[in-house]
Motif scaffolding. Structure first.
Motif, mmCIF file in Angstrom:
data_model
loop_
_atom_site.group_PDB
_atom_site.id
_atom_site.type_symbol
_atom_site.label_atom_id
_atom_site.label_comp_id
_atom_site.label_asym_id
_atom_site.label_seq_id
_atom_site.Cartn_x
_atom_site.Cartn_y
_atom_site.Cartn_z
ATOM 1 N N ARG A 176 24.895 62.009 4.744
ATOM 2 C CA ARG A 176 25.380 61.883 6.077
ATOM 3 C C ARG A 176 26.905 61.783 6.206
ATOM 4 N N PHE A 177 27.691 62.476 6.688
ATOM 5 C CA PHE A 177 28.984 62.067 6.707
ATOM 6 C C PHE A 177 29.111 61.012 7.848
ATOM 7 N N GLY A 178 29.886 59.913 7.505
ATOM 8 C CA GLY A 178 29.824 58.766 8.122
ATOM 9 C C GLY A 178 31.475 58.618 8.501
ATOM 10 N N GLY A 179 32.349 59.154 8.283
ATOM 11 C CA GLY A 179 33.719 59.200 8.595
ATOM 12 C C GLY A 179 34.119 59.633 10.103
ATOM 13 N N ASP A 180 35.643 59.757 9.982
ATOM 14 C CA ASP A 180 36.206 60.083 11.288
ATOM 15 C C ASP A 180 36.694 61.588 11.080
ATOM 16 N N VAL A 181 36.774 62.118 12.440
ATOM 17 C CA VAL A 181 37.631 63.677 12.229
ATOM 18 C C VAL A 181 38.294 63.705 13.584
ATOM 19 N N TYR A 182 39.584 63.808 13.555
ATOM 20 C CA TYR A 182 40.451 64.183 14.554
ATOM 21 C C TYR A 182 40.993 65.615 14.510
ATOM 22 N N GLY A 183 41.259 66.148 15.540
ATOM 23 C CA GLY A 183 41.932 67.659 15.406
ATOM 24 C C GLY A 183 42.527 68.107 16.604
ATOM 25 N N TYR A 184 43.053 69.198 16.510
ATOM 26 C CA TYR A 184 43.496 69.850 17.804
ATOM 27 C C TYR A 184 42.045 70.549 18.574
ATOM 28 N N ARG A 185 42.424 70.313 19.797
ATOM 29 C CA ARG A 185 41.171 70.967 20.487
ATOM 30 C C ARG A 185 41.235 72.539 20.501
ATOM 31 N N GLU A 186 39.766 73.115 20.587
ATOM 32 C CA GLU A 186 39.842 74.539 20.659
ATOM 33 C C GLU A 186 40.983 75.017 21.725
ATOM 34 N N GLY A 187 41.551 76.063 21.650
ATOM 35 C CA GLY A 187 42.375 77.006 22.422
ATOM 36 C C GLY A 187 43.686 76.262 22.431
ATOM 37 N N GLU A 188 43.992 75.561 21.672
ATOM 38 C CA GLU A 188 45.277 74.793 21.451
ATOM 39 C C GLU A 188 46.046 75.810 20.684
ATOM 40 N N CYS A 189 47.224 75.942 20.969
ATOM 41 C CA CYS A 189 48.388 76.709 20.027
ATOM 42 C C CYS A 189 48.677 75.735 18.954
ATOM 43 N N TYR A 190 48.864 76.108 17.674
ATOM 44 C CA TYR A 190 49.522 75.499 16.537
ATOM 45 C C TYR A 190 50.407 76.400 16.044
ATOM 46 N N PHE A 191 51.258 75.779 15.164
ATOM 47 C CA PHE A 191 52.672 76.200 14.115
ATOM 48 C C PHE A 191 52.241 75.791 12.940
ATOM 49 N N PRO A 192 53.236 76.311 12.005
ATOM 50 C CA PRO A 192 53.127 76.085 10.466
ATOM 51 C C PRO A 192 53.409 74.630 10.478
ATOM 52 N N GLY A 193 52.448 73.995 9.487
ATOM 53 C CA GLY A 193 52.751 72.415 9.159
ATOM 54 C C GLY A 193 51.715 71.676 10.364
ATOM 55 N N SER A 194 51.204 72.040 11.359
ATOM 56 C CA SER A 194 50.383 71.370 12.356
ATOM 57 C C SER A 194 49.175 70.758 11.625
ATOM 58 N N PRO A 195 49.012 69.625 11.825
ATOM 59 C CA PRO A 195 47.798 68.893 11.137
ATOM 60 C C PRO A 195 46.506 69.151 11.900
ATOM 61 N N ILE A 196 46.026 70.355 11.905
ATOM 62 C CA ILE A 196 45.226 70.837 12.721
ATOM 63 C C ILE A 196 43.791 69.975 12.812
ATOM 64 N N MET A 197 43.338 69.716 11.460
ATOM 65 C CA MET A 197 42.279 68.756 11.545
ATOM 66 C C MET A 197 42.520 67.681 10.458
ATOM 67 N N VAL A 198 42.127 66.557 10.704
ATOM 68 C CA VAL A 198 42.170 65.531 9.930
ATOM 69 C C VAL A 198 40.767 64.907 9.676
#
Length: 430
Positions: free
Chosen positions: A91-113
């Motif tokens: 069972r994945f027990g860690g944390d996930v952070y991310g850009y929310r859906e619909g957000e714009c992103y650019f090269p190098g953007s940490p879209i999900m951690v």
């Protein structure tokens, strides 16, 4: 919405190889931080759109190794008994952070951690990337089409041009970026995307005459339906359509030929026949460039298929999933980075912000200083999606759709130019 089946085997063999070796070597329990980012945008594009986050959360929740999955791994000798024992209770027990859906992103953007043990996080690479790469590619193309269309609505109708499951995800991603509806009923059922549909040439050809075909459709669906008028002779079909439906006819669809010229001629005919409120919908191999070229034509809506479900020439967002930090001998998280030629990565757990001046985006600010305050005039881009294994970041698709409108509205004007160019704003690492 929960997936009905396990997503655990939507992965690559090498992830199980790494897990097996890490369990044997003792590194499996080390804390690790993985990051999803795109090294570049598709050639000439000026921004990308994050899509698929909600589907990633669904897949993560369904990432379970049941008896069938474990037996397959045992019989195929992908996993040894130690690994199978670990997977049985995974069972994945860690944390996930991310850009929310619909957000714009650019090269190098940490879209999900993704943060957790190495064993926890390494297994998720493929399912995360396959979802984000596909959905973000579709959403990015759809966004360009929506801006080219202006206030005119677009129907997503590409189901027959892609894999049946990808079609559902594509319809969701296109709607997120501003498409008005989809022809895909599964997307309507699963995600609440409005559905729409007219009729194919086959329906007209089924009948002894166009007159009979139109009459049958009107009898069944009423005057607000959309009649396909280019099976035989467009001018004759328009006259027949108005004769049968009267000036209250909802719409006509043109699917072939010079769409701009045909729309102009059909508009003149409809107006002359008193059907001044009858809409004109055009379809047929449209993309953002074709839509932009029709801006001056009397068109009321578009139907787009192949181009949107294939990312309009960029079927993947080129995102990668890289280890950027791991626990060292002292127990602290230490940055790690690839030095590969042409494929470098930047080490360290990151935070990201969108810098704004007078409401307009001017830069993507990415920092590896964990306790640094948010830069003045910037808004944070990374938000909690999963905390200690619990999903906390689900949201209605309508919120992602609204976010996309606000995110694109704050970009510089040049962002929406269809001519090739550099990313609309720079990504600045500090």
């Amino acid at each position: 919405m929960k997936e009905a089946m396990s997503s655990a085997l939507l992965t690559d063999h090498y992830e199980l190889t790494m897990l097996r070796a890490a369990l044997a070597g003792g590194g499996a329990r080390r804390r690790a931080v993985f990051e999803v980012f795109a090294r570049h945008l598709p050639q000439g594009r000026r921004y990308g759109v994050v899509a698929g986050t909600g589907r990633v959360l669904d897949a993560l929740e369904a990432f379970r190794f049941g008896d069938a999955e474990l037996e397959f791994l045992r019989e195929s000798r992908v996993a040894d008994e130690r690994t199978l024992e670990y997977l049985a209770s995974y069972r994945f027990g860690g944390d996930v952070y991310g850009y929310r859906e619909g957000e714009c992103y650019f090269p190098g953007s940490p879209i999900m951690v993704v943060e957790g043990t190495f064993a926890d996080a390494v297994l998720l690479e493929t399912v995360i990337l396959s979802t984000l790469n596909h959905d973000s590619a579709v959403a990015s193309a759809a966004s360009r089409m929506v801006h080219a269309a202006g206030s005119r609505p677009i129907i997503e109708m590409g189901s027959r041009r892609t894999h049946e499951i990808a079609a559902v995800a594509a319809a969701r991603a296109a709607y997120l970026s501003g498409f008005a509806s989809t022809s895909n009923l599964m997307a309507g059922s699963r995600y609440g995307v409005p559905t729409a549909g007219t009729a194919a040439h086959a329906f007209t050809l089924l009948h002894d005459s166009e007159y009979e075909a139109f009459q049958a459709q009107l009898d069944s669906l009423g005057r607000d339906t959309t009649l396909l008028v280019d099976t035989y002779d467009v001018a004759k079909a328009v006259r027949t359509a108005v004769e049968l439906a009267g000036p209250e006819l909802g719409a006509v669809r043109i699917d072939s030929g010079d769409l701009g010229a045909a729309a102009g001629e059909v508009r003149q005919m409809l107006d002359a026949l008193g059907a001044t409120s009858t809409r004109i919908v055009v379809t047929g191999d449209l993309d953002e460039y074709a839509i932009a070229a029709l801006a001056a034509a009397p068109v009321d809506g578009y139907g787009v298929g192949t181009s949107v479900v294939t990312g309009s020439g960029a079927p993947t967002a080129a995102m990668v999933y890289k280890l950027v930090a791991r626990e060292d001998a002292s127990g602290a998280l230490a940055p790690v980075a690839k030095k590969s030629v042409g494929k470098p990565s930047r080490g360290g757990r990151k935070n990201a912000y969108r810098a704004l001046e007078s409401g307009t985006a001017v830069a993507e600010l990415v920092t590896t200083a964990p306790d640094a305050p948010a830069p003045r005039g910037a808004r944070p881009l990374l938000h909690p999606l999963v905390l200690s294994g619990e999903i906390v970041g689900r949201e209605p698709l309508s919120e992602a759709r609204a976010r996309h409108r606000s995110s694109t509205a704050e970009l510089p004007r040049l962002s929406h130019h269809l001519s090739p160019g550099d990313p609309a704003i720079p990504t600045v690492f500090t």
